[in-house]
Design a protein around this motif. Structure first.
Motif, PDB file in Angstrom:
ATOM      1  N   GLY A 344       0.486  -1.726  -0.268  1.00 34.11           N
ATOM      2  CA  GLY A 344       0.252   0.281  -0.283  1.00 34.11           C
ATOM      3  C   GLY A 344       1.284   1.079  -0.272  1.00 34.11           C
ATOM      4  O   GLY A 344       0.444   2.445  -1.154  1.00 34.11           O
ATOM      5  N   VAL A 345       2.056   1.638   0.672  1.00 34.75           N
ATOM      6  CA  VAL A 345       2.907   2.830   0.997  1.00 34.75           C
ATOM      7  C   VAL A 345       3.991   2.688  -0.199  1.00 34.75           C
ATOM      8  O   VAL A 345       3.626   3.830  -0.826  1.00 34.75           O
ATOM      9  CB  VAL A 345       4.032   2.818   2.045  1.00 34.75           C
ATOM     10  CG1 VAL A 345       4.609   3.212   2.351  1.00 34.75           C
ATOM     11  CG2 VAL A 345       2.485   2.608   3.010  1.00 34.75           C
ATOM     12  N   ALA A 346       4.293   1.304  -0.910  1.00 37.11           N
ATOM     13  CA  ALA A 346       4.933   1.036  -2.138  1.00 37.11           C
ATOM     14  C   ALA A 346       4.541   2.199  -3.016  1.00 37.11           C
ATOM     15  O   ALA A 346       5.026   2.583  -4.457  1.00 37.11           O
ATOM     16  CB  ALA A 346       5.814   0.264  -2.058  1.00 37.11           C
ATOM     17  N   TRP A 347       2.914   2.045  -3.544  1.00 29.76           N
ATOM     18  CA  TRP A 347       2.294   2.355  -4.533  1.00 29.76           C
ATOM     19  C   TRP A 347       2.019   3.818  -3.707  1.00 29.76           C
ATOM     20  O   TRP A 347       0.465   3.953  -3.939  1.00 29.76           O
ATOM     21  CB  TRP A 347       1.567   1.592  -4.910  1.00 29.76           C
ATOM     22  CG  TRP A 347       0.442   1.730  -6.363  1.00 29.76           C
ATOM     23  CD1 TRP A 347      -0.750   2.966  -7.160  1.00 29.76           C
ATOM     24  CD2 TRP A 347       1.030   1.224  -7.426  1.00 29.76           C
ATOM     25  NE1 TRP A 347      -0.964   3.268  -7.934  1.00 29.76           N
ATOM     26  CE2 TRP A 347      -0.306   1.851  -8.601  1.00 29.76           C
ATOM     27  CE3 TRP A 347       1.637   0.057  -8.101  1.00 29.76           C
ATOM     28  CZ2 TRP A 347       0.061   2.058  -9.846  1.00 29.76           C
ATOM     29  CZ3 TRP A 347       1.538   0.137  -9.716  1.00 29.76           C
ATOM     30  CH2 TRP A 347       0.567   0.754 -10.138  1.00 29.76           C
ATOM     31  N   PRO A 348       2.783   4.599  -5.117  1.00 28.32           N
ATOM     32  CA  PRO A 348       2.278   5.878  -4.707  1.00 28.32           C
ATOM     33  C   PRO A 348       0.900   6.606  -5.674  1.00 28.32           C
ATOM     34  O   PRO A 348       0.317   6.010  -6.643  1.00 28.32           O
ATOM     35  CB  PRO A 348       3.610   7.241  -5.305  1.00 28.32           C
ATOM     36  CG  PRO A 348       4.052   6.055  -6.630  1.00 28.32           C
ATOM     37  CD  PRO A 348       3.486   5.015  -5.676  1.00 28.32           C
ATOM     38  N   LYS A 349       0.480   7.731  -5.439  1.00 30.30           N
ATOM     39  CA  LYS A 349      -0.770   8.262  -6.076  1.00 30.30           C
ATOM     40  C   LYS A 349       0.282   8.471  -7.737  1.00 30.30           C
ATOM     41  O   LYS A 349      -0.775   8.561  -8.728  1.00 30.30           O
ATOM     42  CB  LYS A 349      -1.777   9.743  -5.295  1.00 30.30           C
ATOM     43  CG  LYS A 349      -2.029   9.226  -4.086  1.00 30.30           C
ATOM     44  CD  LYS A 349      -2.304  10.369  -4.098  1.00 30.30           C
ATOM     45  CE  LYS A 349      -3.804  10.295  -2.407  1.00 30.30           C
ATOM     46  NZ  LYS A 349      -4.056  10.726  -1.747  1.00 30.30           N
ATOM     47  N   ALA A 350       0.770   8.703  -7.835  1.00 32.63           N
ATOM     48  CA  ALA A 350       1.852   9.459  -9.039  1.00 32.63           C
ATOM     49  C   ALA A 350       1.521   8.142  -9.728  1.00 32.63           C
ATOM     50  O   ALA A 350       1.925   8.551 -11.076  1.00 32.63           O
ATOM     51  CB  ALA A 350       3.185   9.666  -8.790  1.00 32.63           C
ATOM     52  N   GLY A 351       1.956   6.777  -9.751  1.00 34.69           N
ATOM     53  CA  GLY A 351       1.774   5.590 -10.376  1.00 34.69           C
ATOM     54  C   GLY A 351       3.462   5.509 -10.484  1.00 34.69           C
ATOM     55  O   GLY A 351       3.938   5.395 -10.331  1.00 34.69           O
ATOM     56  N   TRP A 352       2.344   4.451 -11.658  1.00 38.63           N
ATOM     57  CA  TRP A 352       4.092   4.342 -12.292  1.00 38.63           C
ATOM     58  C   TRP A 352       5.914   5.453 -12.619  1.00 38.63           C
ATOM     59  O   TRP A 352       6.623   4.964 -12.501  1.00 38.63           O
ATOM     60  CB  TRP A 352       3.917   3.096 -14.118  1.00 38.63           C
ATOM     61  CG  TRP A 352       3.033   2.612 -13.053  1.00 38.63           C
ATOM     62  CD1 TRP A 352       2.283   2.241 -13.895  1.00 38.63           C
ATOM     63  CD2 TRP A 352       4.056   0.640 -13.205  1.00 38.63           C
ATOM     64  NE1 TRP A 352       1.603   1.006 -13.154  1.00 38.63           N
ATOM     65  CE2 TRP A 352       2.713   0.167 -13.167  1.00 38.63           C
ATOM     66  CE3 TRP A 352       5.214   0.568 -12.309  1.00 38.63           C
ATOM     67  CZ2 TRP A 352       2.363  -0.909 -12.237  1.00 38.63           C
ATOM     68  CZ3 TRP A 352       5.020  -1.008 -12.338  1.00 38.63           C
ATOM     69  CH2 TRP A 352       4.346  -1.412 -12.137  1.00 38.63           C
ATOM     70  N   VAL A 353       5.371   6.338 -12.998  1.00 37.47           N
ATOM     71  CA  VAL A 353       6.311   7.735 -13.154  1.00 37.47           C
ATOM     72  C   VAL A 353       7.215   7.416 -11.644  1.00 37.47           C
ATOM     73  O   VAL A 353       8.490   7.655 -11.964  1.00 37.47           O
ATOM     74  CB  VAL A 353       5.867   8.655 -13.830  1.00 37.47           C
ATOM     75  CG1 VAL A 353       6.798   9.696 -14.101  1.00 37.47           C
ATOM     76  CG2 VAL A 353       5.096   8.504 -15.259  1.00 37.47           C
ATOM     77  N   GLN A 354       6.660   7.805 -10.821  1.00 33.02           N
ATOM     78  CA  GLN A 354       7.365   8.128  -9.529  1.00 33.02           C
ATOM     79  C   GLN A 354       7.968   6.722  -9.268  1.00 33.02           C
ATOM     80  O   GLN A 354       8.844   6.640  -9.159  1.00 33.02           O
ATOM     81  CB  GLN A 354       6.632   8.739  -8.402  1.00 33.02           C
ATOM     82  CG  GLN A 354       7.008   8.361  -7.308  1.00 33.02           C
ATOM     83  CD  GLN A 354       6.069   9.335  -5.998  1.00 33.02           C
ATOM     84  OE1 GLN A 354       4.890   9.798  -6.284  1.00 33.02           O
ATOM     85  NE2 GLN A 354       6.524   9.557  -5.158  1.00 33.02           N
TER      86      GLN A 354
END
Length: 573
Positions: A344-354
């Motif tokens: 859950g923490v590893a997946w940020p709102k910015a998605g794949w770019v970040q």
């Protein structure tokens, strides 16, 4: 070394000419001298020199500089203030872990071996999964669960409850989950061989259920004592969980006190050595308990020629559902919850770019750990196999090696890491700060466990195998290739794979000895946690587990694909 050469059929045959026997004798003498010299150099470099120099500095602080003047100041310092408080914390935490893990491990073993619970085979699979799951990954999962940006951010009450995991409560829970498999394994063996005669006699004499339970527990007392001793000792020597969950909350234990003594400014190796002696002394009560109970084990021996295994307990439908629900809840709490928190923490709102932008340092840490693990594990197997061979053969050398290996396995890893830091940071041994020293520490840490893994298969090789090959005219190389390697291929591969995975996840030596600018996997994870870079911490945790799991599966596929079928068949049999 002579026993090893004889066992591997490296001596000339009885029908050789006198000249050939003379040349072989000369070669043998020089080979033995070189082998003994090399073995002595390896032993001194990996264990004797660093450990003796470090532990003796508790009484002679400048022993490595040639100053042998004794003093008791380091021991007096260890008996007061911060170090004494840390040791007291280690004692009560280890006792709490042992008391908590003992009933859980016994309950799981009882469900697996003595009941007809549906799907009970999954219990053993879950136990082994928990055993190989790195302890600091589990502790990192709790940190991410209790983080303000974690999955409980929307539930203030749950987030407040999760804060309890960042301290002694979380340390005890994590350590208990990690040592439950050891209790399960020792209790499983005793329950599997429980005889039906004792319980039948108790029923014939009209004993109550409580008395029958007491008799059953008395028969399990040696296994329970061994399980408690293992849980207690493993908790005392743990460093990764304390460094992950204890450092952020200010709660310290003996292993972390040793780390701070050799990692702070100024360096205080004598205090670290004195604290190490006191930490080792805390293990003695568990060993005494296990020894005293082991002497009484003969009173409960039931496995013999007329042994009849006890019947499984038939569980009612309601008990089946209840135990199944409890097992699912335990699995979810121990494995699924920290893993999902990391995801859950590893997946940020910015998605794949970040995520893509943050990958290079993560992959660099994983790649560096894996490279060192491959090299160190290969050297480990080359050292562990002769050691296992010597231990398996009768003689004083084998007994001494066996005792030395057991002592090394009981030694906290942070003690050996601190010893390397002191011993190889001298003007005459300037190895500190390079990958060579870190690889040496990895080998020294992995050899004892790998030797124990190989000891059983090596001990099963009878000397008649080499004799029969010799009678049939096989050369030394042919005997090794056609007799010994096929029988040891499987144990060697799995011992090597186990060493690779344990070294890749290793923390104490990595934290103290890693080269500047090249943090291994465990060190990078701890640095991200200390710097509150929680997204990077979670990504490294998830990516590290995925890469190493993929490597393990790929290595097993390669072994199955490229190993001769006859070798795999012999390994299974």
């Amino acid at each position: 070394m002579i026993a090893l050469l004889q066992a591997m059929n490296w001596l000339p045959g009885p029908n050789a000419t006198p000249a050939a026997q003379g040349r072989a004798a000369v070669v043998r003498r020089w080979a033995l001298r070189f082998g003994l010299l090399l073995a002595a150099a390896v032993f001194v470099a990996l264990w004797a020199y660093p450990l003796l120099g470090f532990l003796l500095s508790a009484w002679m602080p400048h022993v490595l500089q040639g100053d042998l003047r004794p003093t008791f100041a380091p021991l007096q310092q260890a008996f007061q203030g911060y170090a004494l408080h840390a040791l007291f914390n280690s004692l009560w935490v280890a006792l709490s872990v042992g008391v908590l893990a003992l009933p859980f491990g016994l309950w799981l073993a009882w469900l697996r071996e003595r009941t007809d619970l549906r799907g009970r085979g999954w219990i053993e699979a879950g136990v082994w999964l928990l055993l190989i799951f790195p302890d600091f990954f589990l502790a990192s999962g709790w940190m991410l669960l209790a983080a303000p940006i974690g999955p409980l951010a929307a539930w203030p009450a749950g987030l407040q409850a999760a804060q309890l995991l960042l301290g002694p409560v979380g340390i005890i829970i994590t350590l208990a989950l990690k040592v439950v498999p050891y209790v399960f394994l020792v209790a499983q063996g005793s329950l599997r061989h429980t005889s039906a005669a004792q319980q039948e006699a108790a029923r014939v004499h009209g004993l109550s259920r409580l008395w029958r339970l007491r008799l059953g527990l008395a028969a399990l007392l040696p296994a329970l004592a061994a399980g408690f001793a293992i849980a207690y000792a493993e908790s005392l020597r743990n460093f990764a969980v304390v460094a992950t969950l204890g450092a952020s909350s200010g709660f310290t234990m003996g292993t972390y006190a040793i780390y701070q003594a050799v990692n702070g400014m100024p360096l205080n190796f004598p205090l670290a050595a004195a604290t190490s002696w006191l930490l080792l002394a805390l293990v003695v009560p568990a060993l005494v308990l296990q020894n005293r109970v082991g002497r009484r084990a003969s009173l409960h021996q039931t496995l013999g020629a007329r042994h009849r295994p006890a019947a499984r307990v038939r569980l009612a439908r309601g008990h089946q559902l209840l135990y199944g629900a409890l097992l699912l809840a335990l699995a979810a709490f121990a494995l699924a919850l920290p893993t999902l928190a990391a995801l859950g923490v590893a997946w940020p709102k910015a998605g794949w770019v970040q995520i893509a932008a943050s990958l290079p340092p993560l992959l660099a840490a994983i790649g560096y750990s894996l490279q060192l693990a491959l090299v160190a594990a290969s050297i480990t197997v080359c050292i562990a196999l002769p050691i296992a061979w010597l231990i398996a053969r009768p003689g004083r050398v084998g007994r001494l090696l066996d005792v030395a290996l057991l002592a090394m396995m009981a030694l906290p890893l942070i003690v050996l890491a601190a010893a390397y830091l002191q011993a190889y940071n001298q003007p005459y041994a300037p190895l500190y700060g390079g990958s060579l020293l870190l690889s040496m520490a990895y080998v020294a840490l992995a050899v004892p466990a790998t030797s124990r893994v190989l000891l059983g298969p090596v001990a099963q090789l009878h000397r008649s195998l080499a004799d029969a090959a010799r009678v049939h005219g096989l050369s030394r190389a042919q005997t090794l290739h056609h007799v010994h390697l096929p029988l040891l291929a499987g144990p060697l591969f799995y011992g090597w794979l186990l060493a690779v995975l344990s070294i890749a996840f290793e923390l104490p030596a990595s934290e103290l000895l890693y080269p500047a600018g090249h943090p291994p996997l465990a060190v990078a994870l701890l640095q991200y946690a200390g710097g509150f870079q929680l997204h990077q911490q979670a990504r490294l945790q998830v990516l590290g587990m995925a890469v190493l799991l993929a490597f393990a599966l790929l290595a097993r596929w390669a072994y199955q694909r490229f190993t001769p079928p006859a070798w795999r068949h012999l390994g299974r049999d």
